[in-house]
Scaffold this motif. Sequence first.
Motif, PDB file in Angstrom:
ATOM      1  N   TRP A  20      -2.476  17.174   0.672  1.00  0.00           N
ATOM      2  CA  TRP A  20      -1.531  16.145   1.114  1.00  0.00           C
ATOM      3  C   TRP A  20      -1.798  15.742   2.554  1.00  0.00           C
ATOM      4  O   TRP A  20      -1.686  14.566   2.906  1.00  0.00           O
ATOM      5  CB  TRP A  20      -0.084  16.631   0.957  1.00  0.00           C
ATOM      6  CG  TRP A  20       0.310  16.675  -0.487  1.00  0.00           C
ATOM      7  CD1 TRP A  20       0.464  17.793  -1.246  1.00  0.00           C
ATOM      8  CD2 TRP A  20       0.547  15.573  -1.354  1.00  0.00           C
ATOM      9  NE1 TRP A  20       0.789  17.451  -2.539  1.00  0.00           N
ATOM     10  CE2 TRP A  20       0.851  16.102  -2.638  1.00  0.00           C
ATOM     11  CE3 TRP A  20       0.525  14.182  -1.184  1.00  0.00           C
ATOM     12  CZ2 TRP A  20       1.126  15.283  -3.731  1.00  0.00           C
ATOM     13  CZ3 TRP A  20       0.808  13.368  -2.279  1.00  0.00           C
ATOM     14  CH2 TRP A  20       1.105  13.927  -3.529  1.00  0.00           C
ATOM     15  N   THR A  24      -2.317  11.793   3.164  1.00  0.00           N
ATOM     16  CA  THR A  24      -1.134  11.157   3.750  1.00  0.00           C
ATOM     17  C   THR A  24      -1.446  10.122   4.841  1.00  0.00           C
ATOM     18  O   THR A  24      -0.829   9.053   4.838  1.00  0.00           O
ATOM     19  CB  THR A  24      -0.150  12.216   4.273  1.00  0.00           C
ATOM     20  OG1 THR A  24       0.187  13.074   3.189  1.00  0.00           O
ATOM     21  CG2 THR A  24       1.105  11.580   4.806  1.00  0.00           C
ATOM     22  N   LEU A  27      -2.460   6.908   3.113  1.00  0.00           N
ATOM     23  CA  LEU A  27      -1.319   6.356   2.370  1.00  0.00           C
ATOM     24  C   LEU A  27      -0.269   5.814   3.319  1.00  0.00           C
ATOM     25  O   LEU A  27       0.279   4.727   3.115  1.00  0.00           O
ATOM     26  CB  LEU A  27      -0.686   7.448   1.501  1.00  0.00           C
ATOM     27  CG  LEU A  27      -1.369   7.763   0.188  1.00  0.00           C
ATOM     28  CD1 LEU A  27      -0.697   8.963  -0.459  1.00  0.00           C
ATOM     29  CD2 LEU A  27      -1.306   6.559  -0.748  1.00  0.00           C
ATOM     30  N   GLY A  28      -0.004   6.583   4.379  1.00  0.00           N
ATOM     31  CA  GLY A  28       1.006   6.184   5.344  1.00  0.00           C
ATOM     32  C   GLY A  28       0.646   4.858   6.001  1.00  0.00           C
ATOM     33  O   GLY A  28       1.487   3.967   6.149  1.00  0.00           O
TER      34      GLY A  28
ATOM     35  N   SER B  84      -9.032  10.785   2.987  1.00  0.00           N
ATOM     36  CA  SER B  84      -8.332  10.575   1.713  1.00  0.00           C
ATOM     37  C   SER B  84      -9.318  10.659   0.544  1.00  0.00           C
ATOM     38  O   SER B  84      -8.995  11.210  -0.511  1.00  0.00           O
ATOM     39  CB  SER B  84      -7.588   9.238   1.722  1.00  0.00           C
ATOM     40  OG  SER B  84      -8.458   8.191   2.066  1.00  0.00           O
TER      41      SER B  84
END
Lengths: 288, 260
Positions: A20, A24, A27-28, B84
């Motif tokens: 995560w 994150t 994504l954030g 990511s």
Amino acid sequence: MNSATNSGRALPRAGRALPWALVTPALGWTLLFFVLPFVAMAFSSLTPHGGGGFTLANYSQFFTNPAYWQAMVNSLQVTAIVTAVSVLLAYPFAWILAEQVPERWQRLALMLAVLPFWTSYVVRSYSWLLVLAQNGVINRALTGSGLFNEPLQLANTRLATIIGFVHFFVMLLTLTIFANLKQLSPSYRKAAADLGAGPVRTFLHVVLPLTLPGIMVGAFLTFVLCIGDYITPQILGGNNELLMPQLVMMQIGRRGDFPLASALSIILMAVVTIAYLACARWLKIERA
Amino acid sequence: MRALVRILSWVYAVAIFGFIFLPVVVLVLFSLQATSFPIPPFTGPSLRWYDAVLADTRLTSALVNSLLVAALSSAAAVTLGFLSAWGFARFALPGSALMRGLITLPLTVSYLIIGMGLLVLFNWAGVPKSLLAAGIGHVVINLPLCFAIIYSQMGDHQINIERAARDLGAPEWKVLLLITVPVMAPAIFAGFFLSMTFSWDEFVISFLLTRFDTTLPVEIWNLLRSGLNPKTNAVGSLVFAVSIVLVVFFELMLLRRKPA
């Protein structure tokens, strides 16, 4: 694409915070600077210019004001013409690069074909102005050779916008169609020839249908990039007729009307979404 | 028949190459114009307009701004994209497909609309227009690209190297820095240089989100108001040269992965 194969094997169980922590930030960022702005824009499109309360006036303006409506019609017409012309010009070109140019020159030929891609986009539109202006290269050549007495009005017309766009998208489509033609296994062609089809029939019944998905992906990209572009129509088309992005920018630049600009942007996005849904079966872009 | 196809192919290819190169050749040719108008007849060659560009502090500072914004926003985009991509490729996360879709979603939206959205948001939040605001927008458009490039290059063979490192007792941060980053370096650099070319050339977002200090494409846009001008040709040719250098780096980085 390779990583799709990963899903087949057991990945480490994400029991800890690490995975995560890795995903994150990205994504954030996307939520904060892409999704949230879109929400803000949607919200803004429902407020009157100057603030206070909620209204659908921005949207109804689009449907009732013929000038706004006309901008969308212009945009759709220009985009449709550009997409069609670009595909028709790029397909034979990509085919020649893939089939007629010797294998070892292909990479070089393709690189040359997309080299001007890397000039600044603003500058590229401007250079078309040099070519198309009253006293530009084409008009000098035409009047100099005695073919015409008067220079032609080429710049600041819809034709100029279309030429500028087609220039850009021929390069893009050549890339996508070329890749598609190269992926085609030669055994299809051999099979068609063994079954007695001539080159023309092989092309029409085997090669063309098999490259159709690639054409559709390229055409969709052309559609999206063309209908949302402000630079080329503004530089080459002048202000004789407005396209949607020009209309949006005008609301911000001249009138500071963010709510109306937001509403028009959302309508533009809706059109792109409809186009996406219309050709969704060919488009697997999200898997890229 | 075959010979005819060959000849027609040649004619067609030359015509399309001509169409593709016409504006670029005209641009570069008339940047060398000796007189004040970038139109025929050609009176050059002369480098005076390049001198004029380099002496124009607005243009040179915009050029520095452009390079700075491109380098920093690309570094941010490639870092976020790499982390990511590694997370998604190496660990099973619930809703992973949906989240990957979200990260790549900005690819399908026009720059104008991304810029508009940020303008409305920043306007509400009271964030002033600046190079930083434009840079944030550049990360939004380049993050999906970096993510897609790096994620697509995360192959199975790298998993084994990482696993070996873990078995030998390396903590995760060491695996990341000493194994994955070096192994993925070509994809990381490719993502970085491709982002650089896009950010360096990006106009609409910078136009909407900057005011006084701005980037080169916006300054060129301002120059266009003065009509056709060899100085614009010269600055345009310089922009082209920088882009080509970046593209060559991108090509070299992407080609280097082949022997692996």
